[in-house]
Structures are given as C-alpha cells and as structure tokens.
Design a protein around this motif. Structure first.
Motif, PDB file in Angstrom:
ATOM      1  N   ARG A  68     -12.003-109.544 -53.073  1.00 56.00           N
ATOM      2  CA  ARG A  68     -12.378-108.190 -53.472  1.00 56.00           C
ATOM      3  C   ARG A  68     -13.590-108.180 -54.403  1.00 56.00           C
ATOM      4  O   ARG A  68     -14.546-107.425 -54.188  1.00 56.00           O
ATOM      5  CB  ARG A  68     -11.190-107.517 -54.159  1.00 56.00           C
ATOM      6  N   ILE A 215      -8.761-121.315 -59.528  1.00 59.01           N
ATOM      7  CA  ILE A 215      -8.545-119.995 -60.123  1.00 59.01           C
ATOM      8  C   ILE A 215      -8.685-120.106 -61.637  1.00 59.01           C
ATOM      9  O   ILE A 215      -8.153-121.018 -62.253  1.00 59.01           O
ATOM     10  CB  ILE A 215      -7.136-119.483 -59.746  1.00 59.01           C
ATOM     11  N   ILE A 217      -9.237-117.592 -65.459  1.00 62.95           N
ATOM     12  CA  ILE A 217      -9.373-116.253 -66.062  1.00 62.95           C
ATOM     13  C   ILE A 217     -10.503-116.276 -67.078  1.00 62.95           C
ATOM     14  O   ILE A 217     -11.514-115.626 -66.905  1.00 62.95           O
ATOM     15  CB  ILE A 217      -8.080-115.774 -66.749  1.00 62.95           C
ATOM     16  N   GLY A 224      -5.486-122.119 -68.774  1.00 60.15           N
ATOM     17  CA  GLY A 224      -4.861-123.226 -68.060  1.00 60.15           C
ATOM     18  C   GLY A 224      -4.551-122.909 -66.606  1.00 60.15           C
ATOM     19  O   GLY A 224      -3.913-123.708 -65.918  1.00 60.15           O
ATOM     20  N   GLY A 225      -4.985-121.762 -66.116  1.00 61.77           N
ATOM     21  CA  GLY A 225      -4.742-121.410 -64.719  1.00 61.77           C
ATOM     22  C   GLY A 225      -5.442-122.356 -63.761  1.00 61.77           C
ATOM     23  O   GLY A 225      -5.025-122.524 -62.610  1.00 61.77           O
ATOM     24  N   ARG A 227      -5.645-125.576 -64.021  1.00 63.18           N
ATOM     25  CA  ARG A 227      -5.259-126.978 -64.216  1.00 63.18           C
ATOM     26  C   ARG A 227      -4.925-127.654 -62.888  1.00 63.18           C
ATOM     27  O   ARG A 227      -4.422-127.051 -61.956  1.00 63.18           O
ATOM     28  CB  ARG A 227      -4.118-127.094 -65.220  1.00 63.18           C
ATOM     29  N   VAL A 228      -5.226-128.935 -62.863  1.00 64.78           N
ATOM     30  CA  VAL A 228      -5.035-129.705 -61.638  1.00 64.78           C
ATOM     31  C   VAL A 228      -4.788-131.159 -62.029  1.00 64.78           C
ATOM     32  O   VAL A 228      -5.290-131.637 -63.057  1.00 64.78           O
ATOM     33  CB  VAL A 228      -6.272-129.546 -60.713  1.00 64.78           C
ATOM     34  N   GLU A 253      -1.840-130.571 -54.448  1.00 66.23           N
ATOM     35  CA  GLU A 253      -1.505-129.669 -55.536  1.00 66.23           C
ATOM     36  C   GLU A 253      -2.600-128.609 -55.694  1.00 66.23           C
ATOM     37  O   GLU A 253      -2.327-127.430 -55.863  1.00 66.23           O
ATOM     38  CB  GLU A 253      -1.393-130.496 -56.816  1.00 66.23           C
ATOM     39  N   ALA A 256      -2.418-126.014 -52.957  1.00 68.20           N
ATOM     40  CA  ALA A 256      -1.302-125.090 -53.192  1.00 68.20           C
ATOM     41  C   ALA A 256      -1.666-124.090 -54.281  1.00 68.20           C
ATOM     42  O   ALA A 256      -1.446-122.884 -54.139  1.00 68.20           O
ATOM     43  CB  ALA A 256      -0.050-125.870 -53.582  1.00 68.20           C
ATOM     44  N   ARG A 257      -2.275-124.592 -55.367  1.00 66.81           N
ATOM     45  CA  ARG A 257      -2.570-123.702 -56.493  1.00 66.81           C
ATOM     46  C   ARG A 257      -3.621-122.651 -56.141  1.00 66.81           C
ATOM     47  O   ARG A 257      -3.640-121.570 -56.719  1.00 66.81           O
ATOM     48  CB  ARG A 257      -3.029-124.513 -57.715  1.00 66.81           C
ATOM     49  N   LYS A 259      -3.676-120.990 -53.587  1.00 64.59           N
ATOM     50  CA  LYS A 259      -3.057-119.926 -52.783  1.00 64.59           C
ATOM     51  C   LYS A 259      -2.118-119.040 -53.589  1.00 64.59           C
ATOM     52  O   LYS A 259      -1.451-118.180 -53.022  1.00 64.59           O
ATOM     53  CB  LYS A 259      -2.279-120.564 -51.623  1.00 64.59           C
ATOM     54  N   VAL A 260      -2.054-119.232 -54.906  1.00 65.96           N
ATOM     55  CA  VAL A 260      -1.080-118.463 -55.712  1.00 65.96           C
ATOM     56  C   VAL A 260      -1.205-116.968 -55.463  1.00 65.96           C
ATOM     57  O   VAL A 260      -0.218-116.262 -55.312  1.00 65.96           O
ATOM     58  CB  VAL A 260      -1.273-118.713 -57.224  1.00 65.96           C
ATOM     59  N   TYR A 261      -2.420-116.477 -55.430  1.00 65.49           N
ATOM     60  CA  TYR A 261      -2.614-115.023 -55.398  1.00 65.49           C
ATOM     61  C   TYR A 261      -3.060-114.509 -54.035  1.00 65.49           C
ATOM     62  O   TYR A 261      -3.631-113.440 -53.937  1.00 65.49           O
ATOM     63  CB  TYR A 261      -3.599-114.598 -56.498  1.00 65.49           C
ATOM     64  N   GLU A 264      -1.620-111.029 -53.276  1.00 66.37           N
ATOM     65  CA  GLU A 264      -2.215-110.009 -54.131  1.00 66.37           C
ATOM     66  C   GLU A 264      -3.671-109.762 -53.747  1.00 66.37           C
ATOM     67  O   GLU A 264      -4.158-108.644 -53.802  1.00 66.37           O
ATOM     68  CB  GLU A 264      -2.124-110.432 -55.610  1.00 66.37           C
TER      69      GLU A 264
ATOM     70  N   PRO B 262      -3.532-123.937 -74.629  1.00 68.04           N
ATOM     71  CA  PRO B 262      -2.078-123.913 -74.457  1.00 68.04           C
ATOM     72  C   PRO B 262      -1.451-125.306 -74.413  1.00 68.04           C
ATOM     73  O   PRO B 262      -1.948-126.190 -73.717  1.00 68.04           O
ATOM     74  CB  PRO B 262      -1.893-123.201 -73.117  1.00 68.04           C
ATOM     75  N   ASN B 271       2.768-128.165 -62.748  1.00 73.14           N
ATOM     76  CA  ASN B 271       1.607-127.569 -62.086  1.00 73.14           C
ATOM     77  C   ASN B 271       1.988-126.794 -60.821  1.00 73.14           C
ATOM     78  O   ASN B 271       1.117-126.404 -60.048  1.00 73.14           O
ATOM     79  CB  ASN B 271       0.577-128.646 -61.744  1.00 73.14           C
ATOM     80  N   ASN B 273       3.013-123.632 -58.525  1.00 77.16           N
ATOM     81  CA  ASN B 273       2.650-122.222 -58.598  1.00 77.16           C
ATOM     82  C   ASN B 273       3.796-121.449 -59.227  1.00 77.16           C
ATOM     83  O   ASN B 273       4.964-121.697 -58.923  1.00 77.16           O
ATOM     84  CB  ASN B 273       2.385-121.675 -57.195  1.00 77.16           C
ATOM     85  N   SER B 277       1.077-121.056 -68.322  1.00 80.86           N
ATOM     86  CA  SER B 277       1.043-121.163 -69.778  1.00 80.86           C
ATOM     87  C   SER B 277       1.218-119.738 -70.297  1.00 80.86           C
ATOM     88  O   SER B 277       0.860-118.776 -69.608  1.00 80.86           O
ATOM     89  CB  SER B 277      -0.300-121.713 -70.248  1.00 80.86           C
ATOM     90  N   GLU B 280      -2.025-117.811 -70.147  1.00 83.28           N
ATOM     91  CA  GLU B 280      -2.464-117.238 -68.875  1.00 83.28           C
ATOM     92  C   GLU B 280      -1.714-115.941 -68.595  1.00 83.28           C
ATOM     93  O   GLU B 280      -2.314-114.916 -68.266  1.00 83.28           O
ATOM     94  CB  GLU B 280      -2.260-118.220 -67.711  1.00 83.28           C
ATOM     95  N   ASN B 371       6.104-124.424 -50.229  1.00 85.91           N
ATOM     96  CA  ASN B 371       4.729-123.958 -50.413  1.00 85.91           C
ATOM     97  C   ASN B 371       4.161-124.246 -51.797  1.00 85.91           C
ATOM     98  O   ASN B 371       3.091-123.752 -52.146  1.00 85.91           O
ATOM     99  CB  ASN B 371       4.655-122.450 -50.142  1.00 85.91           C
ATOM    100  N   PHE B 373       5.607-123.353 -54.686  1.00 82.65           N
ATOM    101  CA  PHE B 373       5.987-122.349 -55.683  1.00 82.65           C
ATOM    102  C   PHE B 373       7.281-122.784 -56.360  1.00 82.65           C
ATOM    103  O   PHE B 373       8.192-123.299 -55.712  1.00 82.65           O
ATOM    104  CB  PHE B 373       6.196-120.975 -55.033  1.00 82.65           C
TER     105      PHE B 373
END
Lengths: 284, 494
Positions: A68, A215, A217, A224-225, A227-228, A253, A256-257, A259-261, A264, B262, B271, B273, B277, B280, B371, B373
């Motif tokens: 978006r 991802i 913010i 920490g969004g 993090r990997v 990992e 996968a991370r 694809k969290v959103y 949304e 954090p 880690n 999904n 923290s 976040e 997945n 999560f």
C-alpha cells in the motif's frame, strides 16, 4: 523539507524518486537505507538509498510498487510534493575494503542499491564484476549506470529477451566454472535470489554479503521487528545490518517473518483507492 | 482566557480567610470510564477531577510546615504550596508553581508512581490510613486547567537574557524536554534532536493513549518549543550526522537518548511470528496508532495473548491487547504479586479489565505452527528463594513443573536497555554493560569533554520523574559549564 525533486518510472511498477534531504545526502554511505513516511498517518517503510548528491542535498530511492505505501508513494506523489518524514541514513555501511575481485550481483530492484556499492568498491581499488538480472528486457533499468560503475557487466534476463538467458546465479556459476577470480560476492535482490547465491558460494568458500530488507517500524534499533537469526545469534537488521554474511542467515526464519503481515497488507491494499486503480491499470 | 473561579461556591478558602483542613474526610476518588466503555475505546480511563472535586481534595491537605511529601518527591516539588493555591482557587498559579520544580506536570500527574513516593509519605496516612492526599490527581488537575484556560504561558515565563551559548540535546523524551526547557529559560540557544517523526520519546511510543493522551504530550512539547527550543525531528545523531559534527557546532551536548533497546530472553522460538518485543507492540499501537482505522501501520488482532513480565510496560501491553479484542490476555511473571514493579492503579485497572495473572511462572520456549507463527508457550513454575541484589526474593524453577499455554501472540516485556548508537559513535565514552553511559552523578559529565548525559541513558529504564529530574539537574550543570571561563571538566571515575 523532504520535497520530491525528481520522479521517473523506470519500468512497470519501478519508480525512481529524488528527494531533498540534505543531512541524509551528506552522511550517506553505500549500503545504507532510509525510512519514509508518505503522510502523517502512514506507516514507516525502509527503502535502500540508491544514490546521493551531497552538493544538491538530494537522495535517490528506487522502489517497487508492491504494498500500500509504495503504491501510494508511486501513484499519489509528484515532483514538488513533500513527504511527511525521511529518516536516514540508517544501518551499517557496506564494507568496501580492497580484497581483489568482487562480484556484485543485483537482482530486479536490487540493481539500484548496488550502484553506490560498485562505485565504492571500485574507488577502494577492487576489480568489480557486476551481474544484474531482470525478468524481461522491458523491466530493465540503470544498466548504463551499472556499466559505468563496473569493470565488467553481465546482464541476465529470465526469458533471454536481453543478454544471457537465465538467473543471476547462472551467470555467477559460469564465472566460477571459467575459473575467474572471485574474492568476494555481494548480492542484493529478492530474498530467494540472495539465498540461491549464498548457497552457491558456500561450497566455494567465497565470502558472500547479502543485504536484508525485513519488516521495520523505527529503523533505529527500538522495535526489534526486523530481528533475524544470524549464526547462533539474533541480530537487528536495522542497526547490525542490513549487510550480513549470507552463509549465516537463517533464511527460513527470515522468509517466515516477512509474511507476518501478509493478510493485513492485502486488506490495506484493498482499502486504498490508489492501489485498486493501480492494479486495474496493470491488468489492462 | 481565565474564567472566574467562585472559590466560595467550590467550598475553598476565600481571600483573607484561614484554611480549616478536612483531613479526616476520605480521599476523593477520581471518576473513571466504566470497564465496559473503556474496553471499546482508547480514551483516558481516569477522567480527572472537576474544579469542585479538586478544591475538596485540596481542602484535606494540612499544608504541613515540614512536609514529608516534598522530601519523598524525586524533584522535591513544593507540594503544600501548590495544593494551597488550589484550595484558594488559584489553579493556574498552582500549575506555575509546580513548573518551577517539574517541567512536565500534566505528564507526571498521570504516570508518576505517587503511591510509592509523595503519597506514601503523606502524614495523613498516620491518622487516616490509606487516605493520603491525592497529590498526583491534583497535579494533573492544575496542569490540565492551565492548558485549557491560560494562554501565552511560555511567553509569561521569565527568561534570562540570551547568553549566546549553544547546547544540543539528543532525545525529546522526559529528560531531553526537561533539560531543553530549563536551558532555554537560562538564556541558552537549544537545538533538540529527535530520531522519530514526533517528539516526546517514550511518552509517545511507550505509554498508551488511555494512560497519557498524546495531545497532552504534544502540548508539553509545544510549550518547550514556545520557550525558544529548536526541535528537529528525523535525526539520528551518530547516523544522520556524526557526533563530532555536533560537538564542533555546539558548546555542550546532552545525551538523553533513553533506553529504547528491547531485552529478549534468548529462549528457543523467540523469533517466531507473533512474538513481539514490548517496544514493537507498543510503538505500533501508541506512536503509529495502529488501533485507528486510518493508520497505515498494521497490528495483528490478538486472540490469546501472553505478556511476559509485570512492569509498567507489561500492564500497558495487556490492557492494549484487551482493547484490540483479545479473548484472553495473560501476564506471565516469574515472581509473585508482591514483587510486581507496576504502578498500583494500573494493576487494579488491568484486573478490572479482565487480565489474567499467571504468577510464579516463566516461559521456557515458544512453539510455532507450520507457517512459523507462535501457537503456544511452554512455561515452568517457580518458587521464591532468598532475596537477590534487587532485594526481591529470587525465583527458582520447580523441576518437572512445565506445562503449555496456548496463545497466538506473545509480548516480551522484560525491560529495555539504552541504544548503543551513541556510545558506539563516540570514541572514549565510558559505559557500563556496553550501553549505559557513565556520568559523574554530581556534574552529569561523561568521560568525553562537552558531552553530558542523563535519564534512562545513564540508569537503564526507570521512571519519567527520575528522567525529568536528571534533565533539570543536568541543565544546571551544563549552565555552569558553559559559563565557566576554564570549562573545567569533572568526569566520572572509570
């Protein structure tokens, strides 16, 4: 502040934008990124800096209209408009030490951020062999700029409509098969491409740097969004990266991370008139 | 402008009259939104005193000649005098009087842990137990009244003539705002750098709207700007400009970059999904307003939430989760209720709102679905042993007590440490544990000449009032330093 001074559509969905941000332009080093907010209520999105001009106080970003915010940035903002916020340059700059021959790989949108890296690596005395790959000829951009910034340029297209047919990894394998010198590899592009490159160079023992675009913010080490897993540690892409040893990244990992959103994001796109219009135009 | 206050009608002390304190009366409760109503919005829970309520509560104050509350207050606000102003209908004067000691009364009135500080010390507790003067609520009342009824506040503040000295402040949280305001009043030119797009630091990204409305924070920021402080957002000193460049341009630098990094536990599955923290989770909701329909920043709707920890932040997270529609929001804490560091009122509010407490329990690992999560957390029961260095009894795992709690969201809320960006970009800056900046506690001077530091950056995560105090004391130290012809430097012992 943050006035858009240039805008060019490089290929379908690929937009080059130049923004007035004097402090960012002055401080920028290859490999760094910035955070953009279109408007006050917008999300903060990380975008790699593709070029900077400290004299004019401008930075250049190249982005793909994919979510978006990027679609709204590409479709709703024109030269002369102001962005709400631009923060940068962020992240640890790419190491540009002289090692000999560096193969720099840019896949798709990744072609843009490797431009300053190629220039920097060359300036510190490396021989730079660049591989850039696109899906088709009509999606090509900046190949001329990359040619000027490299000692050698190889172009690949998935369908063979220009240059070598195949993926960037095919071109990399060919270089290796030919026994060409390769002291380091830098790869930026879609995560699947970076993983493919890293897996290819692992048995060769060639140090391989990848640039992750997770991802985020704030982009400053707060949320920490991003993090990997890197080796046996957890790292923050925004401050510890975005460059990492491609052989140590926990790719599954990371995939996968990212694809969290997804859900949304689909809803956000569906609710945005600009996004709907954009996709309708694409269909036609 | 100022509206007429009929102090007789409000039950206060008239001009020339003597106060007859009504300390035997019970402490006046504050009106709150009902639980049902507040779970459907993000508006402030505590609604604040009306003028009549404020005067009635102020009338309970003995205005002691040797007030214990003042001693207990970290910034030693002259509490009896400001309460005296309220009982005489001088609400703006009350706020102005507080401002002589604390630059953020509307904020501190709301978020200070008064029950452990000034209110715990109130002498009325001795004769009328558990009924101390509601000092925090009165502080909030006077500050809110001032915002609503008095204009040109900043202009009316006595400012010293311009000194020509330039000071840079990094971070616009409570320490940075407080320091900037005082330096400006002392006549210095102040440039305040903020990394985010909005000023306020933790007051914006950390504390939720229902505890501290963001409009209140912005009013405090505007007040500081009105004092002449130049605010520049979107600058990360150390990235956007080298620290050295700031040192070259300014006479002194105050680092108030807070504790925004954090802490995580480092247990398996962290880690996945859905494991956040606290920073976040809070930033998405508070700063980026993910709870509003117009916001570009998403948040996944939580169903079953596990919040790890029991500090201020954990309670904020659990209460946000309930407002986001969570069916179950659970605090998992390794110690017992008694050791909880959270503010009493927040713990009460969280319980009222349906938060579940799973105490003496600690996570061991997170379990994900196909997945990636999180779908559950494995926890372990704890028991309390001997007191540790914090004085609280040390939790000890109970062998064989592990069990599984189902969840789709986990928020790790076990504390924050300072960001390493500044220390890593300032050669010679001594730190503890790599990120907490060392200062001389008398002078707020660091090991690098010209560089002062305060707030959470020197203590690790603490309270708003302590950061405010550090900002104020550092301003005095900076003022003395820039005026000192020898520019004497008194760093901490390393």
């Amino acid at each position: 502040m943050y006035r858009i001074t240039g805008k060019k559509v490089l290929a379908t969905g690929v937009v080059e934008m130049t923004i007035e941000a004097p402090r960012v332009a002055k401080a920028h080093k290859p490999g760094q990124f910035l955070m953009v907010m279109n408007r006050e209520e917008s999300e903060r999105i990380p975008l790699t800096i593709a070029d900077s001009n400290p004299e004019k106080g401008e930075v250049t970003i190249v982005f793909l209209e994919v979510g978006r915010s990027t679609i709204e940035l590409g479709e709703e903002f024109q030269v002369g408009d102001h962005l709400f916020a631009v923060l940068g340059p962020l992240g640890t700059p790419t190491h540009l030490d002289r090692v000999g021959t560096v193969v720099v790989i840019g896949g798709g949108l990744g072609v843009a951020p490797i431009y300053p890296i190629c220039k920097g690596l060359r300036a510190s005395g490396n021989r730079v062999v660049t591989i850039i790959g696109y899906r088709r000829k009509d999606l090509m951009f900046w190949d001329d700029k990359l040619r000027s910034a490299s000692d050698e340029l190889i172009v690949t297209t998935d369908d063979g409509s220009f240059g070598m047919k195949g993926f960037v990894s095919d071109a990399l394998k060919k270089l290796h098969d030919e026994g060409r010198p390769m002291d380091r590899v830098v790869a930026i592009g879609p995560p699947v491409m970076m993983r493919a490159v890293a897996e290819m160079t692992r048995p060769w023992g060639v140090p391989t740097t990848v640039s992750l675009n997770t991802i985020m913010i704030d982009g400053t080490g707060m949320c920490g969004g991003c993090r990997v897993g890197i080796g046996d540690e957890t790292k923050f892409v925004c401050v510890d990266g975005p460059d990492f040893d491609g052989h140590k990244v926990h790719w599954d990992e990371m995939f996968a991370r990212m694809k969290v959103y997804q859900k949304e994001e689909r809803e956000a796109i569906a609710s945005s008139p600009s996004c709907r219009l954009y996709f309708e135009t694409l269909k036609r | 402008m100022s509206e007429t206050i009929d102090i007789a009608a409000l039950g206060g002390v008239k001009e020339g009259e003597k106060k007859r304190p009504r300390s035997k009366e019970p402490r006046l409760e504050i009106a709150c939104q009902s639980v049902e109503a507040r779970l459907k919005n993000y508006d402030e829970v505590a609604l604040g005193y009306s003028p009549a309520e404020a005067v009635a509560e102020a009338m309970r104050c003995l205005e002691c000649p040797k007030p214990r509350c003042v001693v207990a207050c970290p910034v030693h606000i002259d509490i009896p005098t400001f309460i005296g102003h309220i009982s005489r209908g001088r609400f703006v004067e009350a706020a102005e009087h507080i401002r002589k000691y604390n630059n953020l009364p509307a904020v501190c009135g709301r978020v200070c842990p008064q029950e452990n500080l000034c209110e715990a010390a109130c002498i009325i507790n001795d004769t009328n137990p558990k009924n101390p003067i509601a000092i925090g609520r009165l502080e909030r009342f006077s500050a809110d009244w001032q915002f609503a009824h008095s204009e040109r506040r900043a202009d009316s503040v006595a400012k010293a003539p311009a000194t020509g000295y330039k000071v840079a402040v990094i971070g616009s949280g409570p320490a940075g705002l407080s320091c900037s305001a005082d330096l400006a009043k002392m006549g210095h030119t102040v440039h305040l750098f903020e990394a985010l797009h909005k000023a306020g630091g933790v007051l914006m990204y950390g504390i939720p709207e229902f505890r501290l409305p963001k409009a209140i924070v912005q009013k405090e920021v505007e007040y500081v700007q009105a004092l002449g402080v130049e605010l520049e957002c979107n600058v990360v000193v150390g990235r956007t400009m080298p620290v050295q460049e700031v040192l070259d341009e300014f006479d002194a630098l105050f680092v108030a970059s807070g504790a925004g990094y954090p802490n995580m536990m480092g247990i398996p599955g962290e880690n996945l999904n859905g494991v956040y923290s606290a920073n976040e989770f809070l930033t998405r909701v508070n700063l980026m307003k993910a709870w509003t329909s117009g916001a570009g920043t998403p948040i996944r709707k939580p169903r079953k939430v596990v919040v790890v920890g029991a500090g201020f932040t954990a309670f904020d997270v659990v209460r946000i989760s309930l407002r986001l529609g969570a069916e179950e929001a659970r605090i998992v804490y390794r110690r017992s209720r008694e050791e909880m560091p959270g503010r009493g009122e927040e713990i009460e509010h969280a319980l009222e709102e349906g938060a579940i407490f799973t105490l003496l329990t600690n996570p061991v690992r997170y379990i994900g679905d196909e997945n990636g999560f999180v779908k559950a957390v494995e926890v372990q029961r704890m028991e309390l042993g001997e007191p540790d260095s914090s004085g609280r009894r040390r939790p000890i795992p109970v062998p064989g007590s592990n069990y599984i709690i189902e969840c789709d969201t986990v928020v790790v809320s076990i504390g924050q440490t300072p960001n390493v960006l500044i220390p890593s970009n300032l050669p010679g800056l001594a730190t503890r544990w790599g990120s907490v900046i060392k200062v001389n506690r008398e002078t707020y001077m660091t090991t690098v000449p010209k560089v002062f530091a305060g707030g959470d950056a020197i203590t690790g995560a603490a309270t708003v009032i302590l950061a405010t105090r550090a900002g104020r004391e550092a301003a005095r130290a900076i003022d003395a330093y820039v005026r000192d012809p020898n520019r004497g430097w008194y760093p901490p012992a390393v």
